[in-house]
Design a protein around this motif. Structure first.
Motif, PDB file in Angstrom:
ATOM      1  N   LEU A  82      -8.653  -9.181   3.633  1.00  9.97           N
ATOM      2  CA  LEU A  82      -7.966  -9.824   4.753  1.00  9.97           C
ATOM      3  C   LEU A  82      -7.446 -11.217   4.419  1.00  9.97           C
ATOM      4  CD1 LEU A  82     -10.051  -8.823   7.904  1.00  9.97           C
ATOM      5  CD2 LEU A  82      -7.702  -8.164   7.347  1.00  9.97           C
ATOM      6  N   ASP A  83      -8.153 -11.952   3.581  1.00  6.60           N
ATOM      7  CA  ASP A  83      -7.756 -13.321   3.266  1.00  6.60           C
ATOM      8  C   ASP A  83      -6.796 -13.412   2.087  1.00  6.60           C
ATOM      9  OD1 ASP A  83      -9.330 -14.338   5.315  1.00  6.60           O
ATOM     10  OD2 ASP A  83     -11.107 -14.475   4.034  1.00  6.60           O
ATOM     11  N   ASP A  84      -6.381 -12.268   1.561  1.00  7.60           N
ATOM     12  CA  ASP A  84      -5.466 -12.232   0.414  1.00  7.60           C
ATOM     13  C   ASP A  84      -4.289 -11.332   0.783  1.00  7.60           C
ATOM     14  OD1 ASP A  84      -4.101 -11.765  -1.972  1.00  7.60           O
ATOM     15  OD2 ASP A  84      -5.921 -11.683  -3.185  1.00  7.60           O
ATOM     16  N   PRO A  85      -3.169 -11.907   1.253  1.00  2.00           N
ATOM     17  CA  PRO A  85      -2.043 -11.083   1.721  1.00  2.00           C
ATOM     18  C   PRO A  85      -1.527 -10.091   0.683  1.00  2.00           C
ATOM     19  CG  PRO A  85      -1.736 -13.372   2.362  1.00  2.00           C
ATOM     20  CD  PRO A  85      -2.913 -13.347   1.436  1.00  2.00           C
ATOM     21  N   GLN A  86      -1.525 -10.495  -0.585  1.00  2.00           N
ATOM     22  CA  GLN A  86      -1.040  -9.602  -1.630  1.00  2.00           C
ATOM     23  C   GLN A  86      -1.990  -8.419  -1.814  1.00  2.00           C
ATOM     24  OE1 GLN A  86      -0.422 -11.503  -5.413  1.00  2.00           O
ATOM     25  NE2 GLN A  86       0.119  -9.605  -6.443  1.00  2.00           N
ATOM     26  N   ALA A  87      -3.288  -8.695  -1.850  1.00  2.00           N
ATOM     27  CA  ALA A  87      -4.270  -7.620  -2.001  1.00  2.00           C
ATOM     28  C   ALA A  87      -4.248  -6.692  -0.794  1.00  2.00           C
ATOM     29  CB  ALA A  87      -5.665  -8.207  -2.193  1.00  2.00           C
ATOM     30  N   LEU A  88      -4.124  -7.259   0.399  1.00  2.00           N
ATOM     31  CA  LEU A  88      -4.077  -6.431   1.606  1.00  2.00           C
ATOM     32  C   LEU A  88      -2.841  -5.540   1.601  1.00  2.00           C
ATOM     33  CD1 LEU A  88      -5.296  -5.698   4.337  1.00  2.00           C
ATOM     34  CD2 LEU A  88      -3.991  -7.588   5.348  1.00  2.00           C
ATOM     35  N   ALA A  89      -1.704  -6.099   1.178  1.00  2.00           N
ATOM     36  CA  ALA A  89      -0.476  -5.305   1.108  1.00  2.00           C
ATOM     37  C   ALA A  89      -0.618  -4.171   0.100  1.00  2.00           C
ATOM     38  CB  ALA A  89       0.707  -6.200   0.741  1.00  2.00           C
ATOM     39  N   GLY A  90      -1.261  -4.447  -1.040  1.00  2.00           N
ATOM     40  CA  GLY A  90      -1.471  -3.408  -2.037  1.00  2.00           C
ATOM     41  C   GLY A  90      -2.408  -2.323  -1.544  1.00  2.00           C
ATOM     42  N   LEU A  91      -3.471  -2.724  -0.873  1.00  2.00           N
ATOM     43  CA  LEU A  91      -4.422  -1.759  -0.308  1.00  2.00           C
ATOM     44  C   LEU A  91      -3.720  -0.835   0.685  1.00  2.00           C
ATOM     45  CD1 LEU A  91      -7.969  -2.515   1.074  1.00  2.00           C
ATOM     46  CD2 LEU A  91      -6.295  -1.373   2.503  1.00  2.00           C
ATOM     47  N   LEU A  92      -2.962  -1.426   1.603  1.00  2.00           N
ATOM     48  CA  LEU A  92      -2.289  -0.621   2.626  1.00  2.00           C
ATOM     49  C   LEU A  92      -1.218   0.274   2.013  1.00  2.00           C
ATOM     50  CD1 LEU A  92      -1.961  -3.301   5.452  1.00  2.00           C
ATOM     51  CD2 LEU A  92      -3.580  -1.398   5.335  1.00  2.00           C
ATOM     52  N   ALA A  93      -0.529  -0.229   0.984  1.00  2.00           N
ATOM     53  CA  ALA A  93       0.494   0.581   0.318  1.00  2.00           C
ATOM     54  C   ALA A  93      -0.123   1.787  -0.373  1.00  2.00           C
ATOM     55  CB  ALA A  93       1.254  -0.273  -0.691  1.00  2.00           C
ATOM     56  N   ALA A  94      -1.225   1.570  -1.080  1.00  2.00           N
ATOM     57  CA  ALA A  94      -1.881   2.670  -1.782  1.00  2.00           C
ATOM     58  C   ALA A  94      -2.352   3.733  -0.797  1.00  2.00           C
ATOM     59  CB  ALA A  94      -3.057   2.144  -2.598  1.00  2.00           C
ATOM     60  N   CYS A  95      -2.992   3.299   0.281  1.00  2.00           N
ATOM     61  CA  CYS A  95      -3.514   4.255   1.259  1.00  2.00           C
ATOM     62  C   CYS A  95      -2.389   5.033   1.926  1.00  2.00           C
ATOM     63  CB  CYS A  95      -4.352   3.524   2.304  1.00  2.00           C
ATOM     64  SG  CYS A  95      -5.913   2.870   1.671  1.00  2.00           S
ATOM     65  N   LEU A 224       9.885   6.891   1.357  1.00  2.00           N
ATOM     66  CA  LEU A 224       8.694   6.231   0.840  1.00  2.00           C
ATOM     67  C   LEU A 224       8.060   5.423   1.973  1.00  2.00           C
ATOM     68  CD1 LEU A 224      10.096   5.027  -2.590  1.00  2.00           C
ATOM     69  CD2 LEU A 224       8.220   6.642  -2.286  1.00  2.00           C
ATOM     70  N   PRO A 225       6.750   5.315   2.006  1.00  2.00           N
ATOM     71  CA  PRO A 225       6.083   4.648   3.133  1.00  2.00           C
ATOM     72  C   PRO A 225       6.515   3.189   3.289  1.00  2.00           C
ATOM     73  CG  PRO A 225       4.506   5.906   1.853  1.00  2.00           C
ATOM     74  CD  PRO A 225       5.782   5.896   1.061  1.00  2.00           C
ATOM     75  N   PRO A 226       6.756   2.746   4.518  1.00  2.00           N
ATOM     76  CA  PRO A 226       7.109   1.335   4.751  1.00  2.00           C
ATOM     77  C   PRO A 226       6.069   0.364   4.195  1.00  2.00           C
ATOM     78  CG  PRO A 226       7.551   2.637   6.715  1.00  2.00           C
ATOM     79  CD  PRO A 226       6.838   3.541   5.757  1.00  2.00           C
ATOM     80  N   ALA A 227       4.796   0.753   4.199  1.00  2.00           N
ATOM     81  CA  ALA A 227       3.757  -0.133   3.661  1.00  2.00           C
ATOM     82  C   ALA A 227       3.982  -0.402   2.182  1.00  2.00           C
ATOM     83  CB  ALA A 227       2.373   0.477   3.883  1.00  2.00           C
ATOM     84  N   ARG A 228       4.521   0.576   1.473  1.00  2.00           N
ATOM     85  CA  ARG A 228       4.828   0.366   0.054  1.00  2.00           C
ATOM     86  C   ARG A 228       5.982  -0.624  -0.096  1.00  2.00           C
ATOM     87  NH1 ARG A 228       7.885   2.128  -4.277  1.00  2.00           N
ATOM     88  NH2 ARG A 228       6.713   2.517  -6.208  1.00  2.00           N
ATOM     89  N   ASP A 229       6.991  -0.506   0.769  1.00  2.00           N
ATOM     90  CA  ASP A 229       8.106  -1.457   0.743  1.00  2.00           C
ATOM     91  C   ASP A 229       7.612  -2.880   1.001  1.00  2.00           C
ATOM     92  OD1 ASP A 229       9.843   0.671   0.338  1.00  2.00           O
ATOM     93  OD2 ASP A 229      10.311   0.888   2.468  1.00  2.00           O
ATOM     94  N   ARG A 230       6.685  -3.018   1.944  1.00  2.00           N
ATOM     95  CA  ARG A 230       6.161  -4.356   2.260  1.00  2.00           C
ATOM     96  C   ARG A 230       5.373  -4.930   1.089  1.00  2.00           C
ATOM     97  NH1 ARG A 230       5.676  -1.825   7.414  1.00  2.00           N
ATOM     98  NH2 ARG A 230       3.511  -1.208   7.032  1.00  2.00           N
ATOM     99  N   PHE A 231       4.659  -4.080   0.373  1.00  2.00           N
ATOM    100  CA  PHE A 231       3.932  -4.529  -0.812  1.00  2.00           C
ATOM    101  C   PHE A 231       4.907  -5.058  -1.861  1.00  2.00           C
ATOM    102  CE2 PHE A 231       1.795  -2.961  -4.899  1.00  2.00           C
ATOM    103  CZ  PHE A 231       1.124  -4.153  -5.093  1.00  2.00           C
ATOM    104  N   ILE A 232       5.982  -4.332  -2.086  1.00  2.00           N
ATOM    105  CA  ILE A 232       6.986  -4.770  -3.058  1.00  2.00           C
ATOM    106  C   ILE A 232       7.611  -6.093  -2.623  1.00  2.00           C
ATOM    107  CG2 ILE A 232       9.261  -4.205  -4.013  1.00  2.00           C
ATOM    108  CD1 ILE A 232       8.346  -1.273  -4.066  1.00  2.00           C
ATOM    109  N   GLU A 233       7.885  -6.235  -1.337  1.00  2.00           N
ATOM    110  CA  GLU A 233       8.443  -7.499  -0.835  1.00  2.00           C
ATOM    111  C   GLU A 233       7.477  -8.658  -1.077  1.00  2.00           C
ATOM    112  OE1 GLU A 233       9.221  -6.621   3.213  1.00  2.00           O
ATOM    113  OE2 GLU A 233      10.924  -5.297   2.774  1.00  2.00           O
ATOM    114  N   THR A 234       6.190  -8.406  -0.910  1.00  4.55           N
ATOM    115  CA  THR A 234       5.183  -9.437  -1.173  1.00  4.55           C
ATOM    116  C   THR A 234       5.207  -9.854  -2.639  1.00  4.55           C
ATOM    117  OG1 THR A 234       3.756  -8.563   0.577  1.00  4.55           O
ATOM    118  CG2 THR A 234       2.718  -9.972  -1.057  1.00  4.55           C
ATOM    119  N   LEU A 235       5.307  -8.875  -3.536  1.00  9.00           N
ATOM    120  CA  LEU A 235       5.370  -9.182  -4.965  1.00  9.00           C
ATOM    121  C   LEU A 235       6.668  -9.908  -5.321  1.00  9.00           C
ATOM    122  CD1 LEU A 235       3.973  -5.888  -6.550  1.00  9.00           C
ATOM    123  CD2 LEU A 235       2.799  -8.074  -6.303  1.00  9.00           C
TER     124      LEU A 235
END
Length: 244
Positions: A82-95, A224-235
């Protein structure tokens, strides 16, 4: 019918006023859904967050029924991210990607271990590289694995720089140079097991995303899942910050 196994929560969707339909990834039963009575309650909702590892009991009268889950939290990966936006985005994208891509109730034990490795690595150096390897593993498990070991044209194993979008096979820099505009880029960390910067990870995600979209999502008229797109945007934001 019943079984008990560790599962990683992929998704939890509201069902009625207080229940959830939860999608889990398990080693022995694959992606498996079940109803959690009272899952939306204040007490239970934190348990069924995507990424959490849960000791789960599934029961149903017949094997082909949805059935119900009861669970005990083993590892709260969601709260840790929760305290790491990049890690949270990656977790949600993978799931989200696994939940959308995997057929139901087909065991993929190697993929389960890959997800567990990613979740355990979140927040540590190099975890985005593990994410890219997870998507490569997903393609492999679904029968669309890429051949990145040697050049499809010459057989050489060094200086691999491209991937054929048609065959998914690697191409060396010299052999691919005349056709590079028609080939996909192969990041060095996948070709030579070297280190990777954020920009390299983005190239890797573009590669896996192309084949996931082509072979897994397009045939079922799904994006492709929107959560994956958000992860890429974070990176991408991180890469821009680092290069600025």
């Amino acid at each position: 019918m019943e079984w008990t196994e560790d599962g990683i929560v992929l998704a939890a969707r509201a069902h009625g006023e207080s229940a959830l339909v939860v999608s889990l990834l398990t080693a022995g039963h694959g992606r498996h859904a079940g109803l959690v009575y009272g899952g939306a309650s204040t007490r239970q909702r934190p348990l069924w967050q995507p990424g959490n590892r849960v000791r789960t009991e599934w029961r149903a009268r017949l094997a082909d029924q949805l059935g119900s889950f009861k669970g005990e939290l083993l590892t709260a990966h969601a709260a840790r991210a929760l305290d790491d936006p990049q890690a949270l985005a990656g977790l949600l994208a993978a799931c989200a990607t696994l939940d959308a891509a995997l057929p139901e109730r087909e065991p993929h034990p190697a993929l389960f271990e890959g997800v567990a490795a990613l979740l355990g690595a979140l927040g540590h150096d190099g975890w985005p590289v593990i994410y890219v390897h997870l998507e490569l593993g997903l393609l492999q498990e679904l029968g669309f694995g890429l051949d990145l070991e040697k050049c499809a044209a010459t057989g050489v194993t060094e200086d691999l720089a491209y991937v054929s979008p048609r065959t998914g096979r690697a191409v060396s820099r010299s052999a691919g140079e005349p056709y590079k505009d028609k080939l996909l880029a192969l990041p060095a960390f996948l070709a030579a097991r070297s280190g990777a910067q954020t920009a390299d990870v983005l190239v890797g995600l573009a590669l896996t995303g192309y084949f996931l979209e082509r072979h897994v999502f397009w045939p079922h008229n799904k994006p492709l899942p929107p959560a994956r797109d958000r992860f890429i945007e974070t990176l991408q934001r991180l890469s821009t910050t680092n290069s600025g």
